[in-house]
Design an enzyme around this catalytic site. Structure first.
Site, PDB file in Angstrom:
ATOM      1  N   ASN A 108       2.996   8.335   5.288  1.00  0.00           N
ATOM      2  CA  ASN A 108       3.050   7.778   6.644  1.00  0.00           C
ATOM      3  C   ASN A 108       4.486   7.289   6.842  1.00  0.00           C
ATOM      4  O   ASN A 108       4.858   6.249   6.320  1.00  0.00           O
ATOM      5  CB  ASN A 108       2.043   6.620   6.752  1.00  0.00           C
ATOM      6  CG  ASN A 108       2.185   5.856   8.060  1.00  0.00           C
ATOM      7  OD1 ASN A 108       2.874   6.298   8.976  1.00  0.00           O
ATOM      8  ND2 ASN A 108       1.527   4.708   8.139  1.00  0.00           N
ATOM      9  N   LYS A 135       5.894   6.229   9.436  1.00  0.00           N
ATOM     10  CA  LYS A 135       6.053   5.164  10.444  1.00  0.00           C
ATOM     11  C   LYS A 135       7.233   5.492  11.360  1.00  0.00           C
ATOM     12  O   LYS A 135       7.483   6.665  11.631  1.00  0.00           O
ATOM     13  CB  LYS A 135       6.180   3.802   9.757  1.00  0.00           C
ATOM     14  CG  LYS A 135       5.028   3.550   8.796  1.00  0.00           C
ATOM     15  CD  LYS A 135       4.919   2.140   8.316  1.00  0.00           C
ATOM     16  CE  LYS A 135       3.756   2.038   7.344  1.00  0.00           C
ATOM     17  NZ  LYS A 135       3.540   0.685   6.868  1.00  0.00           N
ATOM     18  N   HIS A 186      -4.662   2.377  12.013  1.00  0.00           N
ATOM     19  CA  HIS A 186      -3.750   1.742  11.060  1.00  0.00           C
ATOM     20  C   HIS A 186      -3.619   0.263  11.425  1.00  0.00           C
ATOM     21  O   HIS A 186      -3.629  -0.097  12.607  1.00  0.00           O
ATOM     22  CB  HIS A 186      -2.380   2.435  11.104  1.00  0.00           C
ATOM     23  CG  HIS A 186      -1.479   1.974  10.013  1.00  0.00           C
ATOM     24  ND1 HIS A 186      -0.770   0.803  10.091  1.00  0.00           N
ATOM     25  CD2 HIS A 186      -1.212   2.510   8.797  1.00  0.00           C
ATOM     26  CE1 HIS A 186      -0.083   0.635   8.972  1.00  0.00           C
ATOM     27  NE2 HIS A 186      -0.335   1.662   8.163  1.00  0.00           N
ATOM     28  N   GLU A 218      -1.192  -1.639  11.640  1.00  0.00           N
ATOM     29  CA  GLU A 218      -0.105  -1.963  12.586  1.00  0.00           C
ATOM     30  C   GLU A 218      -0.540  -1.671  14.022  1.00  0.00           C
ATOM     31  O   GLU A 218      -0.145  -2.376  14.947  1.00  0.00           O
ATOM     32  CB  GLU A 218       1.163  -1.176  12.206  1.00  0.00           C
ATOM     33  CG  GLU A 218       1.798  -1.754  10.940  1.00  0.00           C
ATOM     34  CD  GLU A 218       2.550  -0.757  10.078  1.00  0.00           C
ATOM     35  OE1 GLU A 218       2.949   0.313  10.575  1.00  0.00           O
ATOM     36  OE2 GLU A 218       2.732  -1.059   8.877  1.00  0.00           O
ATOM     37  N   GLU A 234      -6.659   0.064   3.321  1.00  0.00           N
ATOM     38  CA  GLU A 234      -5.308  -0.498   3.225  1.00  0.00           C
ATOM     39  C   GLU A 234      -5.372  -2.006   3.458  1.00  0.00           C
ATOM     40  O   GLU A 234      -5.349  -2.458   4.611  1.00  0.00           O
ATOM     41  CB  GLU A 234      -4.403   0.129   4.294  1.00  0.00           C
ATOM     42  CG  GLU A 234      -4.211   1.615   4.127  1.00  0.00           C
ATOM     43  CD  GLU A 234      -2.927   2.083   4.806  1.00  0.00           C
ATOM     44  OE1 GLU A 234      -2.085   2.643   4.106  1.00  0.00           O
ATOM     45  OE2 GLU A 234      -2.765   1.865   6.008  1.00  0.00           O
ATOM     46  N   GLY A 284       3.578  -2.761   2.778  1.00  0.00           N
ATOM     47  CA  GLY A 284       5.010  -3.039   2.918  1.00  0.00           C
ATOM     48  C   GLY A 284       5.454  -4.339   2.256  1.00  0.00           C
ATOM     49  O   GLY A 284       6.558  -4.807   2.495  1.00  0.00           O
ATOM     50  N   SER A 314       1.720  -0.496  -0.579  1.00  0.00           N
ATOM     51  CA  SER A 314       2.730  -0.555  -1.639  1.00  0.00           C
ATOM     52  C   SER A 314       2.474   0.391  -2.812  1.00  0.00           C
ATOM     53  O   SER A 314       2.770   0.063  -3.960  1.00  0.00           O
ATOM     54  CB  SER A 314       2.912  -1.998  -2.131  1.00  0.00           C
ATOM     55  OG  SER A 314       3.348  -2.821  -1.059  1.00  0.00           O
TER      56      SER A 314
END
Ligand code: PGA
Length: 262
Positions: A10, A12, A95, A97, A167, A173, A213
């Site tokens: 991904n 991003k 996701h 985000e 996730e 991250g 991560s």
């Protein structure tokens, strides 16, 4: 879905055209006869570039986001049919985000999921708890609710195109990966949840990816778990050499005896 292991990058909102060139130069030949899948989700503006380049590497390309409508007056959105038409094969949906920054609701996520599956895309459905929710012991209830709401009403004939990515938000991250045991515990819970939701049909075949991560140094320990079928990787998927190392780990894992799905 027949492959047992998946490495999904991904990207991003990263990578310039120049970085994409370097990525493929550093990636090298992954070989054609593979028992794992390598997929990439670039920014929308780079989908066509990736579709041209990734084919030679036998890498499937998909989007990071998708519309809940297929055509018409929806400025700025990506149509599922247009993605397929251009050669894309999958989309990420839900996701964290998108859920937190863009306030996507479970209902909206469900509409996107149903439409994308109907049109023929594979959906990587993302779910996971925040640190606060984990600390309050709510991991299972949060994940269960996201799955019940986000994956509701999927007809039996479309379930084989569902991939679930667990996730944990606190691991994305941050450099803090869930331990393989922590991740496996939730994956097993998700597998059981899907079995309940779908009356047992196909739930054993749904690839369950872990994300948060993941990097070459920790991927092997994750892939060795019985219910971890791959990884959804952000930061460590940006460089060709790192993505290659993740793929090599999936390759090694997929060659262990008894790893193909029945
Ligand atoms: P990360 O991102 O690997 O950089 O933690 C994973 C993701 O958000 O999909």
């Amino acid at each position: 879905m027949t492959a047992r292991f998946y490495i999904v990058g991904n990207w991003k909102m990263n990578q310039k055209l120049e970085d994409i060139d370097t990525f493929f130069k550093d990636l090298g030949d992954l070989g054609k006869e593979r028992q794992y899948e390598a997929w990439l989700a670039p920014q929308a503006i780079h989908l066509t570039t990736l579709l041209e380049k990734a084919n030679a590497f036998n890498i499937q390309v998909g989007s990071q986001n998708i519309s809940d409508n297929d055509s018409g007056a929806h400025t700025g959105e990506i149509s599922p049919s247009s993605l397929l038409d251009a050669g894309g094969r999958f989309t990420l949906i839900g996701h964290s985000e998108r859920r937190s920054i863009y306030k996507e609701s479970n209902d909206f996520i469900n509409r996107k999921t149903l439409l994308s599956l109907e049109k023929g895309l594979t959906v990587i459905f993302c779910c996971g708890e925040t640190l606060e929710e984990r600390e309050k012991g709510m991991t299972e209830s949060v994940v269960a609710y996201q799955i019940e709401e986000g994956l509701k009403d999927i007809p039996a004939n479309l379930r084989e195109k569902v991939v679930v990515a667990y996730e944990p938000v606190w691991a994305i991250g941050t450099g803090k990966t869930a331990s393989p045991e922590q991740a496996e515990e939730v994956h097993l819970f998700i597998r059981t949840k899907l079995t309940d939701l779908w009356d047992g049909t196909l739930s054993h075949k749904v690839p369950l990816l872990y994300g948060g991560s993941v990097k070459p140094a920790n991927v092997e320990g994750l892939l060795v778990q019985p219910n971890i079928d791959g990884a959804l990787v952000g930061g460590a998927s940006l460089k060709g050499a790192d993505f290659r190392a993740l793929c090599d780990a999936a390759d090694k894992r997929s060659k262990l005896p008894g790893q193909l799905q029945g």
